[in-house]
Design an enzyme around this catalytic site. Structure first.
Site, short mmCIF file in Angstrom:
data_model
loop_
_atom_site.label_atom_id
_atom_site.label_comp_id
_atom_site.label_asym_id
_atom_site.label_seq_id
_atom_site.Cartn_x
_atom_site.Cartn_y
_atom_site.Cartn_z
N SER A 207 -42.62 -23.13 -18.75
CA SER A 207 -43.38 -22.72 -19.83
C SER A 207 -43.74 -21.94 -18.52
CB SER A 207 -44.33 -23.70 -19.67
OG SER A 207 -44.61 -24.48 -21.02
N GLU B 228 0.82 -1.31 -0.10
CA GLU B 228 -0.10 -0.04 -0.20
C GLU B 228 0.32 1.29 -0.04
OE1 GLU B 228 -3.10 -0.14 -0.07
OE2 GLU B 228 -4.28 -1.71 -0.63
#
Length: 789
Positions: free
Chosen positions: A415, A108
C-alpha cells in the site's frame, strides 16, 4: 565438325574474359578516381600519418598508464580509493605463463604469430557474417588491433576509427616485437570489475599471482575480455565456465595441451576467492560507483530511458547501455577522478545500526552464510534531493561486494504505492481529503474481511486505514494508464505494459520497485510535487582538478503543489491515528505510509519530515511469510529508530498547509478540467504520471492468525482483513544485472502469493540467492478501530 565447335567455344571464352577484364579495369579506375577526387585519399593519408606519429611517440609508460580515483563524503573526507591496477600489477613477458599466452591466442587471435598486425581474411569473414546474420557475430580484430584501440582510440563506430586502428596495428608490428605486443595486451586488457591486466584479474578473482594459477583458472580468466559484462565472474559465473571450456577445447585442438590436462581442467569447479584488500563490502561504495558511472555516461551524451514501445527497442537500448557502462566504469578506475558525494557517514552508520539492531534476533543464514531475512533503506535530504545514506542489507563480513538491495532489488510495494499513483493524482483531479467515498462491495474487486464495509467515509479515513476498495475505485476512475504515468515521470525503471491493471493500485506489479525509487517518490510529494533524480554523486573532478561533472538536479513537476500538500496532510494522520499509529517522532511533524504484501512476504514503511525522507523494506531474499511482518512492525521500527536519531537537535518544522477549498466547489470547478486532463493522459502516457497499489489493510484469511501479532518493542498495532482480487499477480525481485519476467493471469479469485517463483542474484558470485516472487495483492494493516481479524 567437332574441331569447329571447339574453336567457337574457345573464341567465346576469350571474348568473355576480355570483356570482363575491360569492365573490371573501368571499375578499378572509377574506384581510384572516387578515392582521390572524393577526398578519401587525403583523409586516409592523414589517418596514416597520425597512426605513425602515435606509435612513434609511445614509450613503455604508454602501456602502463593508470591513475587512482578517490571518493569523498559530504564533509570532504575520503571514503575509498579506486585503483587502476596496471602499474601496480604489471607483469613482464617472461613472468607470464605459457598457458596464458596460448589460451588468449587460441580464443582471440589464432594467427597472431603469422600476420603483421591485421588479419584481412578475418575482417572479410566477419563482414560476410555480419551481412548474412544482420548482426555482429564474430570479430575481425587481431590482438594488435585490440591493443591499438584500447591504448590510442575510443570505441566510436566509424570507418575512420577502424582505418586508423589498422594503421596503428601495422605500425606497432613494425616497431615492437610480437612478444612485447602480447605482453602489453595482457597487461592492459579489461577483465571486469576494475581489473586491468591478467595479474590484477588473477589477484582479484582468485587471490593469487598469475604464475600460481592452474590451467582451468587461466582459461576462465582469458574468456572474460571478450565481454566483461556477460562473463562477469561476480554475477555470471556459469557463463564464464562455458567460455572456459571452449578455450580449453581450442587449446587441445591447437596442440597446446594434452588430452589428460584438458580432461582435468574442464572438470574443475571454478571457485572465486577475492582477497581482503580488494573487498568492497560497503553499500555506500557500490551505490557511489553506480551513480558515478552513470554520471560519466551522461557526459558522453547517453540518454537514459525507462519506457519502451517494443522489445526490440529495449534490447537495442540495453546493448548500448551495457557497452557504454563498461567503458565508463573503466575510466572510473583508471582516470584519476575525484568523486564527491552527498553521503553522510554518520547517518550511514546510524541507518545500518537501525537495520541490524531491529533484525538482530533473526540469525538464519543461507548455505553461503548470508542472512535469509534482509532489509534495505534509503534516506534523502529533502532540501537538496541527494541521497544521504543507503543500506542494501544487514552487515556481514564478506570479501567482495554484496548485493545492494536498496537499488538493485525490486519488490512489491504494498500500500505504500497508493499515495503515488492513486491518492495524490485523485487530489489533482477534484478530490480533497474530506471528499466522501463509499466503501462497498466491488464486483471482481478486493473484498473486505468478513464481507463487511464501512459505507460512506472520507478519503482521509480511507488512506489512514488503507481501505483497498476505495483505492481500487479511485484508481479505476483515474485509469491505470494515467496512474502509472506518474511513476514513469519519476523514472521508476521496471514498469511494463502488463502493469496497466487495477491490481497495481494495491501494489501488484510485474517486477516491483526499489527502496531508492520509493524514497524519491515520497520526497517528490514532500517537495510540493517536484521530482529530482536521486543520486549521491554531487561532482566529479578530473586528474588535473577540473570539474567535469556537476549534478544538475533537474526539477520535474510531477504533482500539483496543492495536491502534494493535501497528500502530506493526510499521511500525517496515518502516523497519528492510522495503520502507523505509534511511529511518531515526538514533536517533529512527520508523514508516512505502511505497506505489506500478501502472506506477509514484504513489509514497507516510507515516511518523511521537512528535513528527510526515508524508505525501509524488510523481507526474505527468497520470499516467504514472516510472522508479524507488517509495515508498522519491523520496517516501521527501523524507520522510527533512525529518524529519531537524525532529527536530534533539529527544530520541529510544520508542513506547509494546502489551500482550503470546499469539496463541492473543488469538484465542480475541476470537473471539465479533470475530464480533459485524464483524456489527454490516456492518449499520452507521459502527460500524467501514475501508480497503483494493492493495499496494506487487507490480507488473505489464511494469514490472519499468524499475522495478527504485535511485534515486541513496537508501539504500533495492526490487524488484518481479507481481500480477494480479480487477478493473480506474479512478481519477482531482480538485481541491476539481471532481468525479471512475470505474468499477470486474468483469473478471478483470491491472490496466491506462493504460486510463482523468480530469482534475485547476489552481486558477489559466491553469494547467489535464489528468490521467489511477491504477490501483487497486499494486506495486513488495518487499525485496531477496524475490529477485523
Amino acid at each position: 565438325m567437332a574441331k569447329k565447335r571447339k574453336k567457337k567455344r574457345k573464341n567465346r571464352f576469350f571474348w568473355f574474359f576480355a570483356k570482363f577484364q575491360i569492365v573490371l579495369m573501368f571499375l578499378v579506375i572509377g574506384a581510384l578516381a572516387y578515392y582521390y577526387y572524393g577526398g578519401y585519399a587525403q583523409q586516409i593519408q592523414k589517418l596514416h600519418s597520425e597512426a605513425v606519429q602515435l606509435v612513434k611517440d609511445s614509450t613503455e609508460a604508454t602501456f602502463k598508464s593508470a591513475q587512482t580515483s578517490s571518493v569523498y563524503d559530504a564533509n570532504g573526507d575520503l571514503i575509498t580509493k579506486l585503483r587502476g591496477s596496471k602499474d601496480v600489477y604489471y607483469v613482464n613477458s617472461e613472468d607470464i605463463p605459457a598457458d596464458v599466452k596460448a589460451a588468449i591466442i587460441s580464443i582471440e587471435d589464432k594467427k597472431f604469430y603469422r600476420h603483421h598486425g591485421v588479419d584481412y581474411k578475418a575482417i572479410v569473414r566477419a563482414f560476410v557474417a555480419m551481412v548474412k546474420n544482420r548482426e555482429v557475430t564474430q570479430g575481425g580484430s587481431t590482438i594488435t588491433m585490440q591493443l591499438a584501440r584500447n591504448i590510442y582510440l575510443s570505441t566510436e563506430q566509424t570507418w575512420q576509427r577502424k582505418v586508423e586502428e589498422i594503421f596503428i596495428a601495422l605500425e606497432m608490428e613494425r616497431v615492437y616485437s610480437k612478444d612485447k605486443i602480447l605482453e602489453y595486451y595482457l597487461n592492459n586488457i579489461y577483465f571486469g570489475n576494475g581489473y586491468y591486466g591478467i595479474q590484477a584479474a588473477s589477484r582479484g578473482y582468485f587471490n593469487k599471482d598469475v604464475q600460481d594459477l592452474d590451467l582451468s583458472q587461466i582459461a576462465y580468466l582469458c574468456g572474460i575480455p571478450n565481454n566483461p559484462t556477460m562473463y562477469n565472474p561476480l554475477t555470471h559465473l556459469d557463463k564464464g565456465v562455458g567460455r572456459r571450456n571452449r578455450i580449453l577445447k581450442n587449446m587441445l585442438e591447437d596442440g597446446k595441451i594434452s588430452q589428460a590436462r584438458y580432461n582435468e581442467a574442464v572438470s574443475e569447479e571454478i571457485v572465486l576467492d577475492q582477497p581482503e584488500e580488494t573487498a568492497k563490502n560497503d553499500y555506500v561504495e557500490t551505490y557511489t560507483y553506480s551513480c558515478a558511472t552513470k554520471a560519466l555516461m551522461s557526459l558522453e551524451g547517453f540518454e537514459f530511458q525507462y519506457d519502451f514501445d517494443t522489445q526490440e527497442e529495449e534490447d537495442a537500448y540495453d546493448e548500448a547501455y551495457s557497452e557504454l557502462y563498461d567503458e565508463c566504469q573503466k575510466k572510473l578506475y583508471t582516470a584519476g577522478y575525484q568523486i564527491y558525494t552527498s553521503i553522510d557517514l554518520t547517518m550511514q552508520q546510524e541507518l545500518q545500526d537501525s537495520v541490524n539492531d531491529t533484525l538482530s534476533d533473526f540469525t538464519e543464514t543461507t548455505d553461503d552464510g548470508v542472512y535469509t531475512l534482509q532489509s534495505s533503506a534509503v534516506c534523502i535530504d529533502n532540501d537538496t534531493g541527494f541521497v544521504k545514506a543507503i543500506v542494501g542489507g544487514r552487515s556481514q563480513d564478506f570479501s567482495g561486494y554484496t548485493l545492494n538491495r536498496a537499488y538493485q532489488s525490486f519488490r512489491q510495494p504494498g500500500s505504500t504505492i497508493k499515495p503515488l499513483i492513486v491518492y495524490t493524482p485523485a487530489f489533482e483531479n477534484g478530490y480533497t481529503p474530506d471528499s466522501h467515498v463509499v466503501d462497498q462491495p466491488i464486483e471482481d474487486g478486493p473484498k473486505n474481511a468478513g464481507g463487511s464495509y464501512r459505507g460512506e467515509i472520507t478519503v482521509r479515513t480511507a488512506v489512514e486505514n488503507s481501505i483497498n476498495t476505495i483505492a481500487w475505485q479511485l484508481y479505476t476512475e483515474l485509469t491505470p494508464k494515467v496512474g502509472l504515468s506518474y511513476l514513469k515521470e519519476m523514472n521508476f525503471s521496471k514498469i511494463v505494459a502488463a502493469d496497466e491493471t487495477p491490481a497495481t493500485a494495491l501494489g501488484g506489479f510485474t517486477n516491483g520497485v526499489s527502496a531508492v525509487e520509493m524514497a524519491s517518490g515520497y520526497a517528490t510529494i514532500e517537495n510540493d510535487g517536484v521530482y529530482r533524480e536521486p543520486t549521491c554523486v554531487t561532482s566529479i573532478l578530473d586528474a588535473d582538478g577540473n570539474v567535469v561533472y556537476s549534478a544538475p538536479q533537474t526539477e520535474t513537476i510531477v504533482y500539483k503543489q496543492n495536491a502534494a500538500r493535501m497528500m502530506t496532510d493526510v499521511l500525517q494522520g496515518v502516523i497519528k491515528e492510522g495503520t502507523a499509529r505509534g511511529l511518531s517522532l515526538g514533536d517533529m511533524p512527520c508523514a508516512g505510509k505502511t505497506g505489506t504484501t500478501n502472506g506477509s512476504k514484504d513489509g514497507w514503511f516510507v515516511g518523511y519530515t521537512r528535513y528527510y525522507t526515508t524508505s525501509v523494506w524488510v523481507g526474505y531474499d527468497m520470499p516467504k511469510t514472516l510472522n508479524n511482518l507488517q509495515g508498522a512492525t519491523y520496517p516501521g521500527k527501523i524507520w522510527q529508530d533512525f529518524m529519531l536519531k537524525i532529527h536530534e537537535g533539529l527544530d520541529p518544522l510544520d508542513f506547509l498547509p494546502y489551500a482550503q477549498v470546499s469539496d463541492s466547489v473543488n469538484q465542480g470547478e475541476s470537473q471539465d478540467e479533470t475530464t480533459d486532463e485524464s483524456q489527454d493522459a490516456v492518449e499520452n502516457t507521459d502527460a500524467q504520471p501514475t501508480t497503483t497499489d494493492t493495499g496494506d489493510a487487507q490480507q488473505t484469511t489464511t494469514d490472519q492468525t499468524q499475522n495478527n501479532q504485535t511485534q515486541q518493542g513496537t508501539t504500533g498495532q495492526t490487524n488484518n482483513s481479507t481481500v480477494t482480487t480479480p487477478t493473480d499477480i506474479q512478481g519477482t525481485t531482480t538485481n541491476d544485472n539481471g532481468n525479471s519476467q512475470n505474468t499477470i493471469n486474468g483469473t478471478t479469485g483470491q491472490t496466491d502469493s506462493d504460486s510463482s517463483n523468480g530469482s534475485q542474484t547476489n552481486q558477489n558470485g559466491s553469494q547467489t540467492n535464489q528468490n521467489g516472487t511477491q504477490t501483487g495483492q497486499n494486506g495486513g494493516e488495518n487499525t485496531p478501530s477496524d475490529g477485523q481479524n
